[in-house]
Each structure stands twice: as structure tokens, then as C-alpha cells.
Design a protein around this motif. Sequence first.
Motif, PDB file in Angstrom:
ATOM      1  N   GLY A  88       0.682  -1.077  -0.144  1.00  0.00           N
ATOM      2  CA  GLY A  88      -0.123  -0.109  -0.099  1.00  0.00           C
ATOM      3  C   GLY A  88       0.876   1.308   0.152  1.00  0.00           C
ATOM      4  N   PHE A  89       0.626   2.169  -0.991  1.00  0.00           N
ATOM      5  CA  PHE A  89       1.491   3.231  -1.479  1.00  0.00           C
ATOM      6  C   PHE A  89       0.834   4.355  -1.758  1.00  0.00           C
ATOM      7  N   GLN A  90       1.226   5.435  -1.452  1.00  0.00           N
ATOM      8  CA  GLN A  90       0.886   6.810  -2.067  1.00  0.00           C
ATOM      9  C   GLN A  90       1.986   7.737  -2.173  1.00  0.00           C
ATOM     10  N   LEU A  91       1.858   8.440  -3.441  1.00  0.00           N
ATOM     11  CA  LEU A  91       3.035   9.516  -3.761  1.00  0.00           C
ATOM     12  C   LEU A  91       2.164  11.093  -3.535  1.00  0.00           C
ATOM     13  N   LEU A  92       2.674  11.785  -2.967  1.00  0.00           N
ATOM     14  CA  LEU A  92       1.964  13.182  -2.678  1.00  0.00           C
ATOM     15  C   LEU A  92       2.899  14.261  -2.907  1.00  0.00           C
ATOM     16  N   ASP A  93       2.373  15.325  -3.427  1.00  0.00           N
ATOM     17  CA  ASP A  93       3.081  16.394  -3.712  1.00  0.00           C
ATOM     18  C   ASP A  93       3.348  17.539  -2.286  1.00  0.00           C
ATOM     19  N   ALA A  94       4.480  17.832  -1.945  1.00  0.00           N
ATOM     20  CA  ALA A  94       4.753  18.667  -0.766  1.00  0.00           C
ATOM     21  C   ALA A  94       3.896  19.968  -0.851  1.00  0.00           C
ATOM     22  N   THR A  95       3.959  20.570  -2.151  1.00  0.00           N
ATOM     23  CA  THR A  95       3.116  21.951  -2.241  1.00  0.00           C
ATOM     24  C   THR A  95       1.456  21.803  -2.394  1.00  0.00           C
ATOM     25  N   ARG A  96       1.029  20.452  -2.201  1.00  0.00           N
ATOM     26  CA  ARG A  96      -0.359  20.547  -2.431  1.00  0.00           C
ATOM     27  C   ARG A  96      -0.784  19.562  -1.297  1.00  0.00           C
ATOM     28  N   LEU A  97       0.160  19.416  -0.171  1.00  0.00           N
ATOM     29  CA  LEU A  97      -0.292  18.312   0.755  1.00  0.00           C
ATOM     30  C   LEU A  97      -1.377  18.879   1.942  1.00  0.00           C
ATOM     31  N   ASN A  98      -2.575  18.010   2.036  1.00  0.00           N
ATOM     32  CA  ASN A  98      -3.322  18.326   3.262  1.00  0.00           C
ATOM     33  C   ASN A  98      -3.577  17.116   3.813  1.00  0.00           C
ATOM     34  N   ARG A  99      -4.360  17.143   4.997  1.00  0.00           N
ATOM     35  CA  ARG A  99      -4.573  16.175   5.844  1.00  0.00           C
ATOM     36  C   ARG A  99      -5.656  15.055   5.246  1.00  0.00           C
ATOM     37  N   TYR A 100      -6.379  15.725   4.290  1.00  0.00           N
ATOM     38  CA  TYR A 100      -7.497  14.745   3.903  1.00  0.00           C
ATOM     39  C   TYR A 100      -6.818  13.721   2.949  1.00  0.00           C
ATOM     40  N   SER A 101      -5.674  13.864   2.591  1.00  0.00           N
ATOM     41  CA  SER A 101      -4.900  13.113   1.419  1.00  0.00           C
ATOM     42  C   SER A 101      -3.984  11.939   2.158  1.00  0.00           C
ATOM     43  N   LEU A 102      -3.804  12.317   3.445  1.00  0.00           N
ATOM     44  CA  LEU A 102      -3.049  11.308   4.143  1.00  0.00           C
ATOM     45  C   LEU A 102      -3.827  10.007   4.824  1.00  0.00           C
ATOM     46  N   ASN A 103      -3.151   8.726   4.446  1.00  0.00           N
ATOM     47  CA  ASN A 103      -3.712   7.526   4.830  1.00  0.00           C
ATOM     48  C   ASN A 103      -2.598   6.803   5.585  1.00  0.00           C
ATOM     49  N   PRO A 104      -2.768   6.591   7.139  1.00  0.00           N
ATOM     50  CA  PRO A 104      -1.615   6.201   7.799  1.00  0.00           C
ATOM     51  C   PRO A 104      -1.249   4.542   7.312  1.00  0.00           C
ATOM     52  N   HIS A 105      -2.683   3.973   6.643  1.00  0.00           N
ATOM     53  CA  HIS A 105      -2.459   2.508   6.460  1.00  0.00           C
ATOM     54  C   HIS A 105      -1.612   2.255   5.212  1.00  0.00           C
ATOM     55  N   LEU A 106      -1.207   3.404   4.604  1.00  0.00           N
ATOM     56  CA  LEU A 106      -0.345   3.251   3.290  1.00  0.00           C
ATOM     57  C   LEU A 106       1.111   3.848   3.778  1.00  0.00           C
ATOM     58  N   HIS A 107       2.081   3.362   3.127  1.00  0.00           N
ATOM     59  CA  HIS A 107       3.441   4.055   2.974  1.00  0.00           C
ATOM     60  C   HIS A 107       3.285   5.245   1.987  1.00  0.00           C
ATOM     61  N   GLY A 166       7.134  13.920  -2.376  1.00  0.00           N
ATOM     62  CA  GLY A 166       8.176  14.677  -3.258  1.00  0.00           C
ATOM     63  C   GLY A 166       7.923  16.231  -3.149  1.00  0.00           C
ATOM     64  N   GLN A 167       8.964  16.835  -4.037  1.00  0.00           N
ATOM     65  CA  GLN A 167       8.679  18.238  -4.315  1.00  0.00           C
ATOM     66  C   GLN A 167       9.059  19.117  -2.708  1.00  0.00           C
ATOM     67  N   VAL A 168       9.952  18.466  -1.934  1.00  0.00           N
ATOM     68  CA  VAL A 168      10.317  19.003  -0.922  1.00  0.00           C
ATOM     69  C   VAL A 168      11.431  19.917  -1.079  1.00  0.00           C
ATOM     70  N   TYR A 169      11.162  21.050  -1.682  1.00  0.00           N
ATOM     71  CA  TYR A 169      12.562  21.750  -2.331  1.00  0.00           C
ATOM     72  C   TYR A 169      13.258  22.506  -1.242  1.00  0.00           C
ATOM     73  N   ASP A 170      12.995  22.867  -0.021  1.00  0.00           N
ATOM     74  CA  ASP A 170      13.587  23.760   1.041  1.00  0.00           C
ATOM     75  C   ASP A 170      12.896  23.482   2.177  1.00  0.00           C
ATOM     76  N   THR A 171      13.706  24.232   2.995  1.00  0.00           N
ATOM     77  CA  THR A 171      13.263  24.060   4.483  1.00  0.00           C
ATOM     78  C   THR A 171      11.785  24.673   4.823  1.00  0.00           C
ATOM     79  N   LEU A 172      11.473  25.619   4.157  1.00  0.00           N
ATOM     80  CA  LEU A 172       9.992  26.273   4.143  1.00  0.00           C
ATOM     81  C   LEU A 172       9.071  25.074   4.022  1.00  0.00           C
ATOM     82  N   THR A 173       9.252  24.534   2.787  1.00  0.00           N
ATOM     83  CA  THR A 173       8.242  23.575   2.447  1.00  0.00           C
ATOM     84  C   THR A 173       8.283  22.321   2.945  1.00  0.00           C
TER      85      THR A 173
END
Length: 507
Positions: free
Chosen positions: A146-165, A169-176
Motif C-alpha cells: 500500500g503506497f501513495q505519492l504526494l506533492d509537498a506543495t499540495r499536501l493536506n490532511r485529507y490526502s493522508l492515509n496512515p495505512h499506506l506508505h 516529493g517536491q520538498v524543495y527547501d526548509t520552508l516546504t
Amino acid sequence: MSQTCAPITIVGLGTGDEDQLTLGVWKKLQSVSSGQARLFLRTIDHPMVSLLTANQIPFQTFDSTYTAHGTFEQVYESIADQLLAAAGEQSEEIIYAVPGHPMVAEYTVQLLKERCGKQGISLNLLGGESFLDQAFLRFGFDPIEGFQLLDATRLNRYSLNPHLHTVIGQVYDTLTASDVKLTLMDVYPDDHHVVVGHSLGVSGQEEIVEVELHELDHLKGYGNLSLVWVPRSEEDSVHGRSFGRLHEIVQILRSPEGCPWDREQTHASLRKNLIEEAYEVLETIDEDDPDHMCEELGDLLLQVMLHAQMEEEIGTFTVYDVIATLNEKLIRRHPHVFGSNKAEDADEALMNWNAIKVEEKRKKGIDVSQQSVLDGVPRELPGLMKALKLQKKAATVGFDWSEAHEVLAKVEEELQELRQAMVSQESSAAREKLEELGDLLFSIVNLARFLKVDPEEAIAQTNRKFVKRFSYIEEQLRLRGKSFEQTDLSEMENYWQEAKKVTKLDT
């Protein structure tokens, strides 16, 4: 665009190690040296650029485009526009090289796929090693779990599923990274372990660090080749915050292996609990106690979950149907928020709401013209609250007093009629007192409405005040070692007057 436009080929440069570059992509890049193609790089910030330079393969980059625009969306739109323009201006092939794989986290590729066909431009794609290949290899997890790929610049809590790895990506800098941390902390505990990977698979540059979530933005080295991996978890500390876990727990409680008490409950047996829990929530609001409110709101939600679970067991609806129905209603009844309607103030928003409710009834086949103005007031509301709602509905068609002093006169009239009933010797006196007292209460609710005071809140405040002052009397008796049986009314009245002064000072 004309049909003589040059074709565009998009190639993936892989994750950065030249040994991982595919042979097909390398041949395509070498064609640039012979003048058969023109090479554009999305960014010069990639380890493979040194290989191009060492082999004297000429290229242009879009790095200046990043500084010319305020958002990534604008940058990607501009890159696509420039590539399409270049294809229309020359005959040799356009090669556009992107980090990793063209079809993984490359928005410019999606734009080109959408636009090339419309403009008669041939588009080809050559895959390269994706950063996901290295993520699976270096982080060491199997995506089949079980796996999901998410964009750091569009991340929100509703896209997160702890049952999945979860790979971010797109973690460009410390602010992100800081934004990612804050979003993850909505779902995961602060000390939950996450893994950061920089330049995975690139010899001499790769770095993999495991940290607690709250330290995520304390790390150095974030850049174009940085990822965050949140391993899948079955820990209660993680899933205990999810709605799905609540649904699962209620199912277990109602199951044959669950709690005997919960299994025996019905809608009827829990009816009073729903009302009691709602009032306990109201009490926490009056107390201004957030911690207690959090707990009592949970108890109230449990009642909703239990009633929905009973219906799920017989196949009528589930709690997710309840949520879907509510979501649809909220969107439908707020066209000034989710549609094109306007509402300048709360009154106008309420008018929209009521108009939509009328239309909903018509669609259900209800003849609104045959309904009473007083319809829609719940039968089981508490008396004062129900009286207030009935009066408000009657007032909408003009059946109302004009001034507060008229209502006050009505209160005095009802009080006089109650006095008369109290001295009556007729056999119907008991019933008459009941009716006259009800009339008096009803008129007092009307007065409260004109004073813009909620009668339920007013009586609740008086109840609290009474409890506080009576408790003072009890405390004074305890201090003196006396009981109520040893105390007369005059002494209690003295303590009551003291309590009034004390409570006035407290407020």
C-alpha cells in the motif's frame, strides 16, 4: 501551429546516477551533438548535467523562468509555452529533459500532453529511472503493501492515509519541509518517526536520515532531489485520530464479540442519551471549558455513530451516507459560497437557505402552500425553545406584537389571570392553573424575543446562579458544623443574601 512543426520528445534523466540512465535516453541526448535535435533542460540543478557537459552536448535550461514567476504553476505554464513556440519555429526535433521519469511528478509534461495534440505537434516520451525506483530500493519497502505519492506543495490532511506508505516529493527547501511537518502533525503524533532522503542513488551525495516528525524542518540539505517517507503504521496513536477507526470501534462494540450492553441498545433505548449528551455539550459551552467540551462532543458523536451503526446492520444506510447527505446539503444550501449566488450579510444568507428548503420540499412532492406556517418545529424540543420557534414562525407572516411594552402588558395580563385561577374553588381549578401558568410562560418567552434574549440561556444562567448561591449556604453550614435540620429559614435567608453579594463580586 502548422503541420511542419518540429516534434517534441520528453526524456527522463533518472535520479542522478549516470549508471542508471537508460541506453535509449542516452542515445537520444547524443543526437543533439550532431545537430539533429535541440536540447532543453527543465533545470540545471541535476547531477546528470555534468555528463552532458563532459560530452559537450549543448543545452538550454529554464532556470531563469523560475525567478521570473511567483508560483510553480506559472513557471510550468511558461515552460510549456516556450517549448511549443520553439517547436513551431524550427524543423529539428525538440528534446525536453526532466529529472527522474517524465510521467512522475512532472506537471509540464501533463501540460504538453494536453496541448501538443491540439496544436498538431508530435509528442513522444522516453522513460527514465524514477525517483520512486530509488525510494523503493533505498527506503526498503514494498509498494504492494500500500503506497501513495504526494506533492509537498499540495499536501493536506485529507490526502493522508496512515495505512499506506507515503512518499512526499517536491520538498524543495526548509520552508516546504515546515509546511509538510505541520500537515503531517494533523494526523501523526509529534514524535512519529519519518525518513528524509536526499539525492537517493547518487554516489557521494545520497543521505538518508530518520527523525521524529517535529524535527523534520530542522534538517539541512533540502533541494530538488529530496523526499520524505512516512512508513505505514498500525499504531493506535496514529489511527486513534481517524474517523475510520471510530467507525471500526463502534462496529466491534455492536458485533457478537463486542459489548453485551451496546448490542442490546435500540434507537428507542438510546433516545434519552442523545438528548442528555447534547445538554452536556451545552454545559461545557456555558462553562467555557475547551477540554471538557472536547470530551462531551465525543460522547455526542458516539450517539450519532451508534444510531447510524444500527441502520448499517440492517442495510438501510451507513454513517458515510449520513456524511455524504450532509455534505451535499451544505453545498446545496450555500450557493453564495459554493455557487454564483451572493449574500451580503447573515439575513440574506438565511433567506437563501429558506428559499432552497422550500424548493427541496417541492421536489419531494410536498405542496408547500398546504403546509402550516408552524410546520418544521421539532415536536420534542424543550418547552421554552419550542415556544420561541413557534413565535418566530408566526411573526414571519405578521402575527406579532409591535412593541416590547405591548408584550409586557400581556405578561401582566397573564399573571393576573393566573392569580385568579389560584383562588378559584371550582373543580376545574387545577387544570385552569396549569393552562394559565403555561400562558404566562409563553408570554414571557415572547418578551424575551423582543428583548433579543434567548429564554433557554436566561433560565440556564439563573439556574447556575441559584446553584452557586445555594452551594454557598451549604458551605456556611458545613463550616459551622450544622445541618439543614438544625437551621431555620431566616438563617438560610441571611446566608442567601451574603451569597448574592459574594457572587456579584465574582462576576
